[in-house]
Structure formats: C-alpha cells, structure tokens
Design a protein around this motif. Structure first.
Motif, mmCIF file in Angstrom:
data_model
loop_
_atom_site.group_PDB
_atom_site.id
_atom_site.type_symbol
_atom_site.label_atom_id
_atom_site.label_comp_id
_atom_site.label_asym_id
_atom_site.label_seq_id
_atom_site.Cartn_x
_atom_site.Cartn_y
_atom_site.Cartn_z
ATOM 1 N N HIS A 36 9.224 6.725 -3.800
ATOM 2 C CA HIS A 36 8.196 7.637 -2.927
ATOM 3 C C HIS A 36 6.759 7.463 -3.652
ATOM 4 N N ARG A 37 6.794 7.802 -4.941
ATOM 5 C CA ARG A 37 5.444 7.599 -5.811
ATOM 6 C C ARG A 37 4.699 6.225 -5.483
ATOM 7 N N ILE A 38 5.552 5.202 -5.674
ATOM 8 C CA ILE A 38 4.955 3.820 -5.530
ATOM 9 C C ILE A 38 4.377 3.528 -4.388
ATOM 10 N N PHE A 39 5.323 3.855 -3.017
ATOM 11 C CA PHE A 39 4.559 3.657 -1.903
ATOM 12 C C PHE A 39 3.435 4.520 -1.493
ATOM 13 N N GLY A 40 3.435 5.656 -2.054
ATOM 14 C CA GLY A 40 2.446 6.626 -1.888
ATOM 15 C C GLY A 40 0.952 6.350 -2.528
ATOM 16 N N MET A 41 1.216 6.119 -3.969
ATOM 17 C CA MET A 41 -0.113 5.773 -4.725
ATOM 18 C C MET A 41 -0.510 4.494 -4.586
ATOM 19 N N TYR A 42 0.526 3.366 -4.722
ATOM 20 C CA TYR A 42 -0.040 1.956 -4.934
ATOM 21 C C TYR A 42 -0.285 1.584 -3.385
ATOM 22 N N GLY A 43 0.641 1.838 -2.261
ATOM 23 C CA GLY A 43 0.447 1.449 -0.930
ATOM 24 C C GLY A 43 -0.235 2.398 -0.126
ATOM 25 N N GLU A 44 -0.666 3.459 -0.514
ATOM 26 C CA GLU A 44 -1.155 4.543 0.243
ATOM 27 C C GLU A 44 -0.641 4.527 1.767
ATOM 28 N N ILE A 45 0.558 4.556 1.603
ATOM 29 C CA ILE A 45 1.434 4.666 2.736
ATOM 30 C C ILE A 45 1.629 6.320 3.230
#
Length: 302
Positions: free
Chosen positions: A145-154
């Motif tokens: 969740h953190r990776i997709f939200g922070m790094y992918g701005e998904i």
C-alpha cells in the motif's frame, strides 16, 4: 553514438549547464548508452577527464575507448568512495540523468516494460536479491500500500495492495501478464497505460531503492564538487524532482534552511536554474521520453 540504446535527453542543455572547462574533471553518474558522456568528452581537452558510473552490466558494451575516460561499474550512491579509489578528491561537474534507459525498457527479459510479457525482474544491476517478483509475492499488504501510494502515486493503492495479497494466495505473480491480469479490474478504462506505468514505476523504485540511492548521492556531491563546480540533475517524476529541488535550495531534503549565529543561511549550493529546465518543442516531437524530464542546475558554494 549508440542512439539505439538510449537517445540522450536535453543533450545541449546538459552541456551548457555543466559550464565545461577543457581541462576539468567531470562525472557522469548515469552512463547508460553513453550519449551524454560522448558529448562531454568531445568538449574536453587532452588533460580533461571523465569518470562514468553505471551498475547495469549491459552498459559496459558502450564503454568509450579513450584514455581520458573511466567507467565504474557501481551504483552512484558509492560516488565518493569510488572517486577516492581512483585518486580523485574533487571534480568540476557532476551530471545525473535519472531516467531508465530506452535499452532497459526495450529489453523484454528485464521486466521493466508493460509492453512485453516477461519475468517481473526490474533489477538495474541484475545481481541484487530483491526483484519485483519478491516484492509482489512476499511484502506485507501495508508495505505494498505504501509503495504503490508513495512511489507510484496510485489513487486506489490500498485496494490494489489487498487484491495482490489475495491473488498470490492462489498462485504467485511472476510475470508481467499475470500482474496485469490480477490488477485489471482496478485500472481506469482508457487510462491503462498510465496506470500500468505508475505501478511499474513504484515496483522499480522499491526494487532498486532509487530514492535512498538518490539521497545518498546528492549528499556526497557536497564533498566531491569543487567551489563553483556544477551539479546537473535530470529527473522524470515528481518524487525525484522534489528531492533534487529541496537539496539544491536548502542542502537538505526537508525542513528549513539552517542559519548561522548571525542569521545567515548555511547552504552548500547556489541554484542556477530557478525553475526546472524542460525540453524544447523540437525535442518533444522527436523524443517522447523528454516530455516528463526536468533539469535542475546548482553551483557549489564554499
């Protein structure tokens, strides 16, 4: 020049930004296809020197046969130590092009591209023990969740993470097509390419620890650059650009600029480019990858 491998973005702007001295020592920390390095070398005299970094084994094929050139097979986060090993304490300029090379996107087996079915790898160096498969199949739901939200701005990062964790209970997610199949119900219609690109960006940043490496590198430039030496960095997404902008303006990644006893700002760089430099209209037409590029320039102050 190996244009097939990677067309260098904003080549003229990068060279101008470096303010190249004929007898200077320069570092290209993202060698790739060598486009920027070849142009830089062409502007150096017989006593000039260029040291390039690239951790990707494929980049070695593009090494330049020139006594003034040295290629270091290492991540740029180890800039200072590698320069010391070469007997170089200070340099006149550092160039970083933070984009993934066209070659890496076009090599199906590397797993960087959404265009080909391949194993989900995404390792820049191909020797690290964490690849994209490991991230997808072993990371906890909250970490995804953190990776997709922070790094992918998904936008729907939380739902996406839950879907992946549920899907992998049935079968591991090992290939590009398997991943696309698992996430397809969350992809906005008509925006498939953008969504997949954001997802792949998030995984690539995590696999290669790109933001940590960028911060390590930027901090070392303070010790490595001579007074009036130039730092020239080109980034392709807002996370990188924000780190570069803050560091050039403040000498740190967040918070306010430090001040001395008298209230004078203590910062290692003078910003040369107040606003990010972007590609001109002609380059935008010729090279699609230049669309998201932002170039920032700073000069070392003692």
């Amino acid at each position: 020049m190996n244009r097939v491998y990677h067309v260098p973005v904003m080549l003229a702007e990068c060279m101008d930004a470096l303010a190249i001295k004929e007898d200077g020592v320069y570092v290209d920390v993202t060698f790739g296809g060598g486009g920027h390095s070849r142009e830089l070398l062409s502007r150096l005299g017989v006593n000039g020197r260029l040291i390039a970094f690239d951790q990707d084994p494929d980049a070695v094929r593009n090494a330049i046969d020139d006594p003034r050139f040295t290629l270091v097979q290492h991540n740029f986060r180890f800039l200072r130590n590698n320069l010391r090993l070469l007997g170089v304490m200070k340099v006149d300029g550092i160039l970083a092009d933070l984009g993934v090379s066209s070659h890496q996107f076009d090599s199906a087996e590397r797993g960087f591209s959404i265009r080909y079915d391949a194993d989900l790898d995404m390792r820049m160096d191909r020797v690290g023990d964490v690849d994209a498969k490991k991230v997808l199949n072993s990371y906890a739901e909250e970490d995804l969740h953190r990776i997709f939200g922070m790094y992918g701005e998904i936008q729907n990062a939380k739902t996406l993470a839950k879907t992946i964790v549920t899907a992998r209970l049935t079968a591991p997610i090992d290939t590009v097509e398997q991943l696309k199949e698992v996430v397809k119900k969350h992809v906005p219609r008509g925006k498939e390419n953008k969504y997949h690109a954001q997802l792949f960006q998030a995984l690539r940043i995590e696999v290669n620890k790109e933001l940590e490496a960028l911060q390590d590198f930027l901090e070392q430039t303070v010790q490595v650059l001579k007074s009036e030496g130039r730092l020239v960095v080109m980034s392709y997404h807002s996370l990188e650009d924000r780190l570069v902008k803050n560091f050039m303006q403040k000498g740190k990644f967040k918070g306010e600029v430090e001040k001395d006893f008298f209230g004078n700002e203590i910062k290692p760089f003078k910003v040369i480019s107040r606003k990010a430099i972007v590609a001109g209209e002609e380059e935008l037409q010729l090279n699609n990858r230049s669309r998201s590029a932002k170039l920032r320039v700073a000069e070392r102050e003692e």
